[in-house]
Design a protein around this motif. Structure first.
Motif, short mmCIF file in Angstrom:
data_model
loop_
_atom_site.label_atom_id
_atom_site.label_comp_id
_atom_site.label_asym_id
_atom_site.label_seq_id
_atom_site.Cartn_x
_atom_site.Cartn_y
_atom_site.Cartn_z
N LYS A 58 -85.37 21.30 -34.83
CA LYS A 58 -85.90 22.66 -34.73
C LYS A 58 -87.29 22.72 -34.08
O LYS A 58 -87.60 23.67 -33.39
N PHE A 59 -88.13 21.69 -34.29
CA PHE A 59 -89.52 21.80 -33.88
C PHE A 59 -90.00 20.70 -32.92
O PHE A 59 -91.15 20.74 -32.50
N SER A 60 -89.19 19.74 -32.58
CA SER A 60 -89.68 18.61 -31.79
C SER A 60 -90.18 18.99 -30.41
O SER A 60 -91.02 18.32 -29.83
N TYR A 61 -89.69 20.08 -29.84
CA TYR A 61 -90.09 20.49 -28.49
C TYR A 61 -91.34 21.37 -28.49
O TYR A 61 -91.91 21.63 -27.43
N LEU A 62 -91.79 21.83 -29.65
CA LEU A 62 -92.93 22.74 -29.71
C LEU A 62 -94.25 21.99 -29.53
O LEU A 62 -94.39 20.84 -29.92
N LYS A 79 -109.81 22.05 -44.26
CA LYS A 79 -108.94 20.89 -44.26
C LYS A 79 -107.82 21.01 -43.24
O LYS A 79 -107.18 20.03 -42.92
N CYS A 80 -107.53 22.22 -42.77
CA CYS A 80 -106.40 22.44 -41.87
C CYS A 80 -106.79 23.43 -40.78
O CYS A 80 -107.52 24.37 -41.02
N THR A 81 -106.25 23.20 -39.59
CA THR A 81 -106.42 24.12 -38.49
C THR A 81 -105.06 24.70 -38.14
O THR A 81 -104.07 23.98 -38.09
N VAL A 82 -105.01 26.01 -37.91
CA VAL A 82 -103.75 26.71 -37.63
C VAL A 82 -103.67 27.00 -36.13
O VAL A 82 -104.61 27.56 -35.55
N TYR A 83 -102.55 26.62 -35.52
CA TYR A 83 -102.33 26.84 -34.10
C TYR A 83 -101.07 27.68 -33.90
O TYR A 83 -100.12 27.56 -34.67
N GLU A 84 -101.07 28.50 -32.86
CA GLU A 84 -99.84 29.15 -32.45
C GLU A 84 -98.94 28.09 -31.84
O GLU A 84 -99.41 27.16 -31.20
N ALA A 85 -97.64 28.21 -32.02
CA ALA A 85 -96.69 27.27 -31.42
C ALA A 85 -96.38 27.73 -30.00
O ALA A 85 -96.26 28.92 -29.73
N LYS A 86 -96.25 26.75 -29.08
CA LYS A 86 -95.88 27.04 -27.71
C LYS A 86 -94.52 26.41 -27.43
O LYS A 86 -94.27 25.28 -27.82
N GLY A 87 -93.66 27.16 -26.76
CA GLY A 87 -92.34 26.65 -26.40
C GLY A 87 -91.28 27.72 -26.60
O GLY A 87 -91.57 28.79 -27.15
N ASP A 88 -90.07 27.45 -26.16
CA ASP A 88 -88.98 28.41 -26.33
C ASP A 88 -88.71 28.64 -27.81
O ASP A 88 -88.75 27.72 -28.62
N SER A 90 -90.43 30.02 -30.11
CA SER A 90 -91.54 29.67 -31.01
C SER A 90 -92.09 30.88 -31.75
O SER A 90 -93.09 30.76 -32.45
N ASN A 91 -91.43 32.02 -31.61
CA ASN A 91 -91.89 33.23 -32.30
C ASN A 91 -91.93 33.00 -33.80
O ASN A 91 -91.06 32.33 -34.37
N ASN A 92 -92.93 33.57 -34.44
CA ASN A 92 -93.09 33.51 -35.89
C ASN A 92 -93.25 32.09 -36.42
O ASN A 92 -92.96 31.82 -37.57
N THR A 93 -93.72 31.16 -35.58
CA THR A 93 -93.96 29.79 -36.02
C THR A 93 -95.41 29.44 -35.76
O THR A 93 -95.94 29.68 -34.68
N LEU A 94 -96.06 28.88 -36.78
CA LEU A 94 -97.42 28.39 -36.64
C LEU A 94 -97.42 26.90 -36.95
O LEU A 94 -96.64 26.43 -37.78
N ILE A 95 -98.27 26.15 -36.27
CA ILE A 95 -98.41 24.72 -36.51
C ILE A 95 -99.72 24.51 -37.25
O ILE A 95 -100.77 24.95 -36.80
N ASP A 105 -98.58 17.12 -38.20
CA ASP A 105 -98.50 18.57 -38.08
C ASP A 105 -97.42 19.08 -39.02
O ASP A 105 -96.38 18.46 -39.17
N THR A 106 -97.68 20.20 -39.65
CA THR A 106 -96.70 20.84 -40.50
C THR A 106 -96.35 22.18 -39.87
O THR A 106 -97.24 22.88 -39.38
N TYR A 107 -95.09 22.53 -39.88
CA TYR A 107 -94.64 23.75 -39.22
C TYR A 107 -94.37 24.82 -40.27
O TYR A 107 -93.67 24.58 -41.25
N TYR A 108 -94.94 25.98 -40.05
CA TYR A 108 -94.77 27.11 -40.94
C TYR A 108 -94.10 28.23 -40.17
O TYR A 108 -94.43 28.46 -39.01
N HIS A 109 -93.17 28.92 -40.82
CA HIS A 109 -92.56 30.06 -40.15
C HIS A 109 -92.59 31.25 -41.08
O HIS A 109 -92.75 31.13 -42.29
N GLN A 110 -92.43 32.40 -40.48
CA GLN A 110 -92.59 33.67 -41.19
C GLN A 110 -91.51 33.83 -42.26
O GLN A 110 -90.35 33.58 -42.00
N LEU A 111 -91.94 34.20 -43.46
CA LEU A 111 -90.98 34.55 -44.50
C LEU A 111 -90.37 35.89 -44.20
O LEU A 111 -91.05 36.80 -43.73
N LYS A 112 -89.13 36.06 -44.47
CA LYS A 112 -88.46 37.33 -44.19
C LYS A 112 -88.51 38.24 -45.38
O LYS A 112 -88.56 37.91 -46.47
#
Length: 112
Positions: A58-62, A79-88, A90-95, A105-112
């Motif tokens: 799911k996230f290896s290409y981001l 302790k942590c820096t939040v980045y927007e994810a880049k790639g196809d 990648s909406n609603n995903t933060l690194i 890196d830990t990947y976070y995505h939007q809760l629905k």
């Protein structure tokens, strides 16, 4: 001449230290806190860590994009820096890059 060199080196050192602090801890970015369940809220959207088995597929290409926030730990240094994810798709995903463990890196995505 010797005092001038010491003064110049001192001023340059202060500028470098201040520049590093601004670059690393970004006081101009929003500082957010983790929620009790490990998620965090950024711009009124709650993000949770992705823990499913298909993590790599799911996230290896981001890639990490723009730095958007810093996660604080109750009054300590960030302790942590939040980045927007880049790639196809990648909406609603933060690194989230853990500062203590510099290579994970830990990947976070939007809760629905």
């Amino acid at each position: 001449m010797r005092k001038n060199n010491i003064l110049i080196i001192s001023v340059l050192s202060c500028i470098i230290i201040l520049g590093f602090y601004i670059w690393r801890f970004s006081p101009f970015l929003p500082h957010i806190n983790r929620n009790n369940d490990g998620s965090f809220t950024y711009e009124n959207i709650t993000y949770a860590e992705y823990t499913e088995d298909d993590f790599i597929e799911k996230f290896s290409y981001l890639e990490r994009g723009k730095k958007v926030a810093i996660i604080n730990k109750q009054g300590k240094f960030p302790k942590c820096t939040v980045y927007e994810a880049k790639g196809d798709n990648s909406n609603n995903t933060l690194i989230v890059h853990e500062e203590v463990i510099m290579s994970i890196d830990t990947y976070y995505h939007q809760l629905k």
